[in-house]
Design an enzyme around this catalytic site. Sequence first.
Site, mmCIF file in Angstrom:
data_model
loop_
_atom_site.group_PDB
_atom_site.id
_atom_site.type_symbol
_atom_site.label_atom_id
_atom_site.label_comp_id
_atom_site.label_asym_id
_atom_site.label_seq_id
_atom_site.Cartn_x
_atom_site.Cartn_y
_atom_site.Cartn_z
ATOM 1 C CB VAL A 1 -36.760 7.646 -28.758
ATOM 2 C CG1 VAL A 1 -37.708 8.769 -28.356
ATOM 3 C CG2 VAL A 1 -36.559 6.675 -27.594
ATOM 4 N NE ARG B 1 -69.548 -12.795 -56.906
ATOM 5 C CZ ARG B 1 -70.575 -12.373 -57.642
ATOM 6 N NH1 ARG B 1 -71.786 -12.746 -57.337
ATOM 7 N NH2 ARG B 1 -70.369 -11.567 -58.665
ATOM 8 C CE LYS C 1 -49.105 -0.982 -40.529
ATOM 9 N NZ LYS C 1 -48.210 -0.081 -41.255
ATOM 10 N N GLY D 1 -44.854 -5.417 -44.393
ATOM 11 C CA GLY D 1 -43.564 -5.773 -43.798
ATOM 12 C C GLY D 1 -43.504 -5.096 -42.454
ATOM 13 C CG HIS D 2 -46.168 -5.290 -39.906
ATOM 14 N ND1 HIS D 2 -47.402 -5.540 -39.383
ATOM 15 C CD2 HIS D 2 -46.381 -4.516 -41.001
ATOM 16 C CE1 HIS D 2 -48.323 -4.945 -40.137
ATOM 17 N NE2 HIS D 2 -47.722 -4.327 -41.132
ATOM 18 C CG ASP E 1 -43.606 0.904 -44.647
ATOM 19 O OD1 ASP E 1 -43.910 -0.263 -44.362
ATOM 20 O OD2 ASP E 1 -43.339 1.289 -45.802
ATOM 21 C CD GLN F 1 -51.343 -3.276 -46.573
ATOM 22 O OE1 GLN F 1 -52.436 -3.713 -46.244
ATOM 23 N NE2 GLN F 1 -50.295 -4.076 -46.691
#
Length: 421
Positions: free
Chosen positions: A407, A137, A16, A40-41, A13, A217
Amino acid sequence: MKRLVVVGTQWGDEGKGKITDYLAQSADVVVRYQGGNNAGHTVVFDGNKYSLHLLPSGILNPKIENIMANGMVINPKAFSEEIAKVKRFNLHISNRAHIVLPYHIELDKAYEALKEDVKIGTTHKGIGPAYADKSSRIGIRVSSFIQEHKFHDELKHLMEIKNKELKSLGSESLDFDVVFNEYKEYAKLIAPYVKDTSYLLNNYIKEDKKVLFEGAQGVMLCLDHGTYPYVTSSSPTAASVPVNTGIAPWLLEGALGVTKAYSTRVGEGFMPTEIKSELANQIRIKGNEFGTTTGRPRRIGWLDTVVLRHSKRVSGLSYLAVTLLDVLSGIDELKIAISYDLDGQTIDYVPSDSDDFNRCKPNYIKLKGWSEDITQVKSFEELPKNAQIYLNTLSELVDVDIAIFSVGPDRKQTIRVKDIF
Ligand code: GDP
Ligand code: IMO
Ligand code: MG
């Protein structure tokens, strides 16, 4: 740089999504390389706010090629909901990525419930169980998922095992027909985007296209280099990009470490500089520090340069992008952690053992704050002197130059100090 990785340097958070979207204005390709919809971006421009979980943050620009690479775990239901909100886009999904199924989510919840007071505080998105199946696998890859017969047979077999496990953990078992009938429809939606994205990406690179790799992350949540076990199940580091996308390591030209001007953490696990006073609440409200994925309040702490130097070492950081600087306006005195005290010794590293880490007490330097609103600032020089000192001190302590600072949440509230991409 033509191939740049955007890495979270703290506990996720850091902004990114915002920084990727900003740089994507001059990119040809944006690649998400790990994680799933635990991420969550947030991207804000032209008065609109978008929350992206699986889709790369270049998706809102129809000129950009977006790749969901092999290192991701994809929840097809979440994908279908997210893709419905975007109009014109170019997307390519790796045939080698893994699928998150309802039993992963139920298992994630069950493990967490059974762990009681040592729980991780996961997002309950099934991420850990999906990556565990990949390693064991017994995962379902996108390439199998989009072949109905293959998906049917693999799912049938796996659900017998998973239902036994769910029952033994005291959870309800899931109905094969219900899951299969719902998910085969998502497979049809995903199929047109599926390809060998390593092949595609390497061709883009040969064509000299500009590529941004968008981490999810943050390094402190890395499965290997984070605060294990309070981590996620993939590696957000720049070093993980080649294996998670299928390119040669030497094709990467640098990493931009996205760093909040303070620290936050959501979920369990120690954060040495956590602020326990009312100030934490003030910062949380001003910075809107509530999870983009789960809505949980984020814990707030002072900036920690031990963490940032750790991220620089294990991930590689060529430059920093410092975000949420505006949130610190109005605080009289700002603290920055420069080392920890562990059992009477001064240390400059993040201990690997969680009990040792829990006993670390940060040593701080104190800087004078600034009172001015800086949300309209357009250059470094326009910042109040004390904000300039804060950024310069941060950069000196980490020994990495700042390329961007931010900012406010909007794309326009981003200031480029160095032209790196
Ligand atoms: P990500 O997961 O790293 O993409 O970050 P998130 O989107 O989960 O969280 C960052 C939050 O901070 C979002 O709400 C952004 O809109 C917001 N944000 C990003 N940069 C700034 C900034 O410079 N100032 C302020 N006030 N908010 C910002
Ligand atoms: P972005 O990409 C912040 C945290 C969870 C939990 C731990 C493990 O938005 O920065 P998981 O569901 O991955 O098994 O949870 O990791 N976590 C995040 N925290 N930002 C994220 O993503 C996160 N993704 C996972 O809160 O502590
Ligand atoms: Mg986030």
